[in-house]
Design a protein around this motif. Structure first.
Motif, PDB file in Angstrom:
ATOM      1  N   TYR A   1      19.812 -46.409  32.333  1.00  0.00           N
ATOM      2  CA  TYR A   1      18.825 -46.377  32.715  1.00  0.00           C
ATOM      3  C   TYR A   1      18.074 -44.991  32.705  1.00  0.00           C
ATOM      4  CZ  TYR A   1      15.025 -49.451  34.713  1.00  0.00           C
ATOM      5  OH  TYR A   1      13.910 -49.989  34.894  1.00  0.00           O
ATOM      6  N   GLY A   2      18.344 -44.531  34.407  1.00  0.00           N
ATOM      7  CA  GLY A   2      17.704 -43.198  34.444  1.00  0.00           C
ATOM      8  C   GLY A   2      19.070 -42.156  34.315  1.00  0.00           C
ATOM      9  N   LEU A   3      18.138 -40.375  33.224  1.00  0.00           N
ATOM     10  CA  LEU A   3      18.594 -40.234  32.764  1.00  0.00           C
ATOM     11  C   LEU A   3      18.223 -38.591  33.794  1.00  0.00           C
ATOM     12  CD1 LEU A   3      20.800 -38.868  30.355  1.00  0.00           C
ATOM     13  CD2 LEU A   3      18.774 -38.735  29.049  1.00  0.00           C
ATOM     14  N   ALA A   4      19.291 -37.868  33.751  1.00  0.00           N
ATOM     15  CA  ALA A   4      19.562 -35.774  34.532  1.00  0.00           C
ATOM     16  C   ALA A   4      20.808 -35.027  33.806  1.00  0.00           C
ATOM     17  CB  ALA A   4      18.663 -36.000  35.194  1.00  0.00           C
ATOM     18  N   THR A   5      20.145 -34.540  32.720  1.00  0.00           N
ATOM     19  CA  THR A   5      20.885 -33.386  32.298  1.00  0.00           C
ATOM     20  C   THR A   5      21.701 -32.164  33.619  1.00  0.00           C
ATOM     21  OG1 THR A   5      19.455 -32.368  30.598  1.00  0.00           O
ATOM     22  CG2 THR A   5      20.193 -33.895  29.802  1.00  0.00           C
ATOM     23  N   TRP A   6      22.511 -31.625  32.907  1.00  0.00           N
ATOM     24  CA  TRP A   6      22.591 -29.739  34.008  1.00  0.00           C
ATOM     25  C   TRP A   6      23.929 -29.591  33.221  1.00  0.00           C
ATOM     26  CZ3 TRP A   6      27.581 -30.425  37.132  1.00  0.00           C
ATOM     27  CH2 TRP A   6      27.312 -29.418  37.728  1.00  0.00           C
ATOM     28  N   THR A   7      24.007 -28.456  33.365  1.00  0.00           N
ATOM     29  CA  THR A   7      24.671 -27.584  32.267  1.00  0.00           C
ATOM     30  C   THR A   7      25.130 -26.711  33.534  1.00  0.00           C
ATOM     31  OG1 THR A   7      23.793 -27.182  30.360  1.00  0.00           O
ATOM     32  CG2 THR A   7      25.489 -25.490  31.352  1.00  0.00           C
ATOM     33  N   ASP A   8      26.368 -26.909  33.685  1.00  0.00           N
ATOM     34  CA  ASP A   8      27.360 -26.005  34.731  1.00  0.00           C
ATOM     35  C   ASP A   8      27.189 -24.641  34.715  1.00  0.00           C
ATOM     36  OD1 ASP A   8      28.386 -25.297  36.700  1.00  0.00           O
ATOM     37  OD2 ASP A   8      30.328 -26.772  36.760  1.00  0.00           O
TER      38      ASP A   8
ATOM     39  N   VAL B   1      16.818 -35.446  38.575  1.00  0.00           N
ATOM     40  CA  VAL B   1      15.881 -34.339  38.130  1.00  0.00           C
ATOM     41  C   VAL B   1      17.302 -33.542  38.718  1.00  0.00           C
ATOM     42  CG1 VAL B   1      14.489 -33.084  40.045  1.00  0.00           C
ATOM     43  CG2 VAL B   1      14.508 -32.260  37.457  1.00  0.00           C
ATOM     44  N   VAL B   2      18.203 -32.383  37.927  1.00  0.00           N
ATOM     45  CA  VAL B   2      19.022 -31.303  38.845  1.00  0.00           C
ATOM     46  C   VAL B   2      18.600 -30.033  39.039  1.00  0.00           C
ATOM     47  CG1 VAL B   2      21.182 -30.621  38.181  1.00  0.00           C
ATOM     48  CG2 VAL B   2      21.082 -32.905  37.540  1.00  0.00           C
ATOM     49  N   ASP B   3      18.902 -29.555  40.092  1.00  0.00           N
ATOM     50  CA  ASP B   3      18.425 -28.060  40.237  1.00  0.00           C
ATOM     51  C   ASP B   3      19.371 -26.862  39.745  1.00  0.00           C
ATOM     52  OD1 ASP B   3      17.385 -25.832  41.038  1.00  0.00           O
ATOM     53  OD2 ASP B   3      16.500 -26.027  42.823  1.00  0.00           O
ATOM     54  N   PRO B   4      18.955 -26.482  38.545  1.00  0.00           N
ATOM     55  CA  PRO B   4      20.394 -25.735  37.963  1.00  0.00           C
ATOM     56  C   PRO B   4      20.162 -24.368  38.823  1.00  0.00           C
ATOM     57  CG  PRO B   4      17.962 -25.348  37.031  1.00  0.00           C
ATOM     58  CD  PRO B   4      17.741 -26.345  37.780  1.00  0.00           C
ATOM     59  N   ALA B   5      19.811 -24.085  39.987  1.00  0.00           N
ATOM     60  CA  ALA B   5      19.701 -22.628  40.245  1.00  0.00           C
ATOM     61  C   ALA B   5      20.592 -23.049  41.599  1.00  0.00           C
ATOM     62  CB  ALA B   5      18.455 -22.831  41.659  1.00  0.00           C
TER      63      ALA B   5
ATOM     64  N   LEU C   1       9.462 -27.998  39.933  1.00  0.00           N
ATOM     65  CA  LEU C   1       8.599 -26.896  39.668  1.00  0.00           C
ATOM     66  C   LEU C   1       8.872 -25.695  40.342  1.00  0.00           C
ATOM     67  CD1 LEU C   1       4.660 -27.366  40.373  1.00  0.00           C
ATOM     68  CD2 LEU C   1       5.981 -24.958  39.976  1.00  0.00           C
ATOM     69  N   THR C   2       9.813 -24.561  39.392  1.00  0.00           N
ATOM     70  CA  THR C   2      10.744 -24.084  39.790  1.00  0.00           C
ATOM     71  C   THR C   2       9.378 -22.347  39.571  1.00  0.00           C
ATOM     72  OG1 THR C   2      12.304 -24.616  38.459  1.00  0.00           O
ATOM     73  CG2 THR C   2      12.294 -22.214  39.152  1.00  0.00           C
ATOM     74  N   GLU C   3       9.568 -21.393  40.542  1.00  0.00           N
ATOM     75  CA  GLU C   3       8.134 -20.618  40.566  1.00  0.00           C
ATOM     76  C   GLU C   3       9.421 -19.058  40.723  1.00  0.00           C
ATOM     77  OE1 GLU C   3       4.873 -21.430  42.880  1.00  0.00           O
ATOM     78  OE2 GLU C   3       6.537 -21.785  44.468  1.00  0.00           O
TER      79      GLU C   3
ATOM     80  N   ASP D   1       9.964 -29.216  49.072  1.00  0.00           N
ATOM     81  CA  ASP D   1      11.229 -27.532  49.655  1.00  0.00           C
ATOM     82  C   ASP D   1      11.374 -27.931  48.220  1.00  0.00           C
ATOM     83  OD1 ASP D   1      12.299 -25.203  49.183  1.00  0.00           O
ATOM     84  OD2 ASP D   1      10.632 -24.265  50.571  1.00  0.00           O
ATOM     85  N   ARG D   2      11.878 -26.792  47.448  1.00  0.00           N
ATOM     86  CA  ARG D   2      13.364 -27.477  47.205  1.00  0.00           C
ATOM     87  C   ARG D   2      14.549 -26.962  46.911  1.00  0.00           C
ATOM     88  NH1 ARG D   2      14.395 -22.641  42.684  1.00  0.00           N
ATOM     89  NH2 ARG D   2      15.761 -23.956  41.348  1.00  0.00           N
TER      90      ARG D   2
END
Length: 435
Positions: A184-191, A260-264, A333-335, A356-357
């Protein structure tokens, strides 16, 4: 009256009067007052409407992703799902570039392909070399589908590179796939530590989230394997000691879609539609934390078989104040300074909430906005399912970046229901949040 306004008041008598007045107004009206008080941001462009009927090819807009063309940012693309209508690709003017059909049904009695959510993977190593990919969840077949992105390919920028042997994500056999408790839902992430790419996939009508490692297959194709799964709660202990579960059809659990994945920092944010927003590790280890609740959290309900809807009971007041069910599309939304926002679609009141992220700052609420009509030319976004933001220059049209949001109730003159996507100048969103 918004609850946070009451809390900020320093005079007890005023607090009491305001609270009494708020309780006298129906909850739906209170939510509308909150929504109307938020700043409005107009769309710059909109895609042609999609129709979920035989004439329109059973196409229903759901979720977008923004692919940036590093060599020519003004020629970037938006890839979006249209459910049974497959995938649509648009340029920055919201004009169609390519349409890809969902795979056909496995047989007469089975469901056809149904593309629910989409995300991107950049520079995945394939047997044919590195490539950017669009990844989508095929709810109809309980699989992931992969499309290589080549902007200048003559027949269209997307090419299907899905391994035909890719397994079902959750189902053991075709009978389980036919039950449609599927991807159903989906988010990608690269470690960044290992360079491995993953997809996090939720299960329809269940609370399960799966971590899938994306793997190269023969002939430049892509497959995956399940690393682990995690089940979010389906029942919750309320402050008064009672137990509550969101109302739904018999056997249906509160599902997750927007993710959603925060890549930071490798943090996954997951929207459990009738519950709220969870924060957890993207590798699905550790303990999830509920960072905000929908307003309807804790409200009892009774499912009516005849109307196929839930009749809500009295609100005990345990819910949040910023988002209304369903909580849907989540995007980051990354600044440039590393700060930024987690944006969430509050589908119940047609608004977007910004947090706030940084988990260290407890993902504090930073404000909200609406996407509304622009001088009568374009209507806004209502009942938004999916959203994607990219804070990077995209040529002369969007020098401060782009926000794409689904419009679940497109305004047309022929009487048919329609959906689509609105393109919003991200700079105007940032200005609205900074005011």
């Amino acid at each position: 009256m918004h609850r946070s306004v009451i809390v900020r008041s320093a005079v007890l008598t005023v607090v009491t009067a305001l609270a009494a007045a708020a309780l006298a107004v129906p909850a739906e009206a209170r939510h509308r007052v909150h929504a109307d008080a938020l700043p409005a941001v107009p769309p710059r462009a909109e895609t042609p409407p999609l129709h979920d009927d035989e004439e329109g090819g059973h196409a229903d807009a759901d979720d977008p992703a923004i692919w940036r063309n590093a060599a020519a940012p003004g020629r970037s693309l938006v890839v979006a799902t249209a459910k049974e209508g497959g995938l649509r690709v648009y340029d920055l003017d919201a004009r169609p570039v390519q349409s890809i059909a969902a795979p056909p049904a496995a047989g007469e009695d089975h469901a056809p392909g149904r593309f629910n959510n989409v995300d991107l993977v950049h520079g995945l190593r394939l047997s044919s070399g590195r490539a950017d990919l669009a990844v989508t969840s095929d709810r109809g077949h309980d699989r992931l589908r992969f499309y290589r992105i080549d902007r200048d390919r003559a027949s269209g920028p997307l090419t299907d590179v899905t391994d035909p042997l890719a397994p079902p994500v959750f189902s053991r056999d075709q009978d389980e796939i036919d039950d449609q408790r599927t991807a159903y839902g989906l988010a990608t992430w690269t470690d960044p530590a290992t360079g491995k790419a993953y997809a996090l996939v939720s299960r329809r009508e269940r609370t399960t989230v799966a971590l899938l490692e994306l793997l190269p297959a023969a002939g430049g194709r892509v497959t995956y394997r399940t690393v682990r799964t995690l089940d979010l709660p389906s029942s919750f202990r309320l402050p008064d000691g009672t137990s509550w579960s969101p109302c739904g059809e018999p056997g249906e659990l509160p599902q997750v879609e927007g993710m959603v994945v925060d890549p930071a920092n490798g943090v996954l944010y997951a929207g459990q539609e009738d519950v709220g927003i969870w924060r957890l590790r993207a590798d699905l280890t550790g303990t999830p934390k509920l960072i905000d609740k929908v307003r309807e959290y804790g409200v009892p309900g009774v499912y009516d078989e005849e109307t196929e809807e839930c009749a809500p009971g009295d609100d005990p007041g345990f819910g949040g104040t910023r988002i209304s069910a369903d909580v849907e599309g989540l995007t980051l939304l990354t600044e440039s300074d590393g700060d930024g926002y987690l944006l969430a679609s509050s589908q119940g009141d047609d608004t977007f909430a910004a947090y706030d992220r940084e988990p260290a700052d407890a993902n504090e609420y930073e404000g909200g906005f609406r996407v509304t009509a622009a001088n009568g030319a374009l209507d806004g976004s209502e009942e938004c399912d999916g959203a994607a933001a990219l804070n990077a220059p995209l040529g002369s049209k969007y020098p401060r970046g782009l926000l794409v949001v689904q419009d679940g109730h497109d305004t047309l003159g022929d009487g048919r229901d329609a959906t689509g996507f609105k393109f919003v100048d991200l700079g105007e969103v940032l200005d609205a949040l900074d005011d």
